[in-house]
Design an enzyme around this catalytic site. Sequence first.
Site, PDB file in Angstrom:
ATOM      1  N   ASP A 145       9.395   4.658  -2.839  1.00  0.00           N
ATOM      2  CA  ASP A 145       9.598   3.433  -3.414  1.00  0.00           C
ATOM      3  C   ASP A 145       9.684   3.205  -5.042  1.00  0.00           C
ATOM      4  O   ASP A 145       9.373   2.272  -5.759  1.00  0.00           O
ATOM      5  CB  ASP A 145       8.370   2.444  -3.231  1.00  0.00           C
ATOM      6  CG  ASP A 145       8.721   1.258  -2.155  1.00  0.00           C
ATOM      7  OD1 ASP A 145       9.983   1.127  -1.754  1.00  0.00           O
ATOM      8  OD2 ASP A 145       7.810   0.635  -1.345  1.00  0.00           O
ATOM      9  N   LYS A 148      10.841   0.372  -7.178  1.00  0.00           N
ATOM     10  CA  LYS A 148      10.068  -0.710  -7.582  1.00  0.00           C
ATOM     11  C   LYS A 148       9.455  -0.713  -8.989  1.00  0.00           C
ATOM     12  O   LYS A 148       9.013  -1.913  -9.321  1.00  0.00           O
ATOM     13  CB  LYS A 148       9.036  -0.978  -6.429  1.00  0.00           C
ATOM     14  CG  LYS A 148       9.417  -1.252  -5.079  1.00  0.00           C
ATOM     15  CD  LYS A 148       8.641  -1.610  -3.993  1.00  0.00           C
ATOM     16  CE  LYS A 148       9.065  -2.205  -2.803  1.00  0.00           C
ATOM     17  NZ  LYS A 148       7.997  -2.259  -1.655  1.00  0.00           N
ATOM     18  N   HIS A 199      14.953   1.511   4.176  1.00  0.00           N
ATOM     19  CA  HIS A 199      15.077   0.001   4.659  1.00  0.00           C
ATOM     20  C   HIS A 199      16.132   0.202   5.619  1.00  0.00           C
ATOM     21  O   HIS A 199      16.689  -1.044   5.858  1.00  0.00           O
ATOM     22  CB  HIS A 199      15.006  -0.985   3.593  1.00  0.00           C
ATOM     23  CG  HIS A 199      13.776  -1.076   2.986  1.00  0.00           C
ATOM     24  ND1 HIS A 199      12.946  -1.661   3.567  1.00  0.00           N
ATOM     25  CD2 HIS A 199      13.188  -0.826   1.590  1.00  0.00           C
ATOM     26  CE1 HIS A 199      11.726  -1.815   2.737  1.00  0.00           C
ATOM     27  NE2 HIS A 199      11.842  -1.283   1.487  1.00  0.00           N
ATOM     28  N   ASP A 227       6.674   2.807   6.617  1.00  0.00           N
ATOM     29  CA  ASP A 227       6.844   1.554   5.581  1.00  0.00           C
ATOM     30  C   ASP A 227       6.287   0.433   6.338  1.00  0.00           C
ATOM     31  O   ASP A 227       5.867  -0.367   5.810  1.00  0.00           O
ATOM     32  CB  ASP A 227       8.150   1.768   4.803  1.00  0.00           C
ATOM     33  CG  ASP A 227       8.396   0.584   3.778  1.00  0.00           C
ATOM     34  OD1 ASP A 227       8.195   1.002   2.744  1.00  0.00           O
ATOM     35  OD2 ASP A 227       8.998  -0.484   4.196  1.00  0.00           O
TER      36      ASP A 227
END
Length: 281
Positions: A145, A148, A199, A227
């Site tokens: 991640d 982010k 994702h 996740d």
Amino acid sequence: MKPSQLNTSTAEPLVQFVKDDPSEWGKKNRPSEELSAALKAPTSSDAKAKAVFEHCSGLMHNLMNEPVTETLIEDTSQPIIELAECIIADEEVSGSLLRITSHDYYTYTHCVNVGVKSLLIAKHILKTSDDNLMKDLGVGFFLHDIGKSKVDPGILNKPGKLSDEEFTIMRNHPERGAQLLKRANSLDEIRKITVLQHHEKIDGSGYPYGLKGKEFHQFGQICALADIYDALTAERSYKQGMTVFEALKLMKDKMSHHFDEKLFNSFIQLFIKESVQGGIS
């Protein structure tokens, strides 16, 4: 604000055991060194797991709040490699880490939760004797991640549904993460998979590329499972985290078609096994 800079005045708060100013905390505590020391300490598996989690949180907090450079990635990677070695070799610490991960949801604690759980899932599913692969996977999982770090904290921490514009920004974080690592000369093949695919869904309904079937790599699926599980069990300002049983049931009833069936069942079995042996709640 320049692309390489991050506004630390709006950075997420550290977990409760950290009391210093976040901008100074890493300089005082040097979490990479403390993580290495914790892994080597002659303590119980539960105490070691708690120390490991705390120092990993500091490590990832620093990573998410500083410009991403090759040196920073290398400094972050080394203790994660040592953590992977510990997980490979020590069943008791592995079990303790599965039970002790935080249910508070900040981006950096989420990175730790997903990094640890992904490593444990990979160990359970892959059953590989290739220690170098597990070490490389560990770094990739923890960095999943990193994109982010360039998303507005107001969007990351918004209590409720994102607007269409905000959701579009959020959905860009896998590609932004890959770009960050590429600019830092730190984007190897495993990191590319974990950062870009966590994702995705096997039926093609995920993002950013809508991968289908075998296009969705096993390593990406492992990271995606961890996740989703962490997102379901984490406490947020606007929702209570699910129990292990509730999260696994929801994933089995609503999301099993998002993953390879054999891999998904192995994931479920890992948590059932640890729940029976170690008392996950």
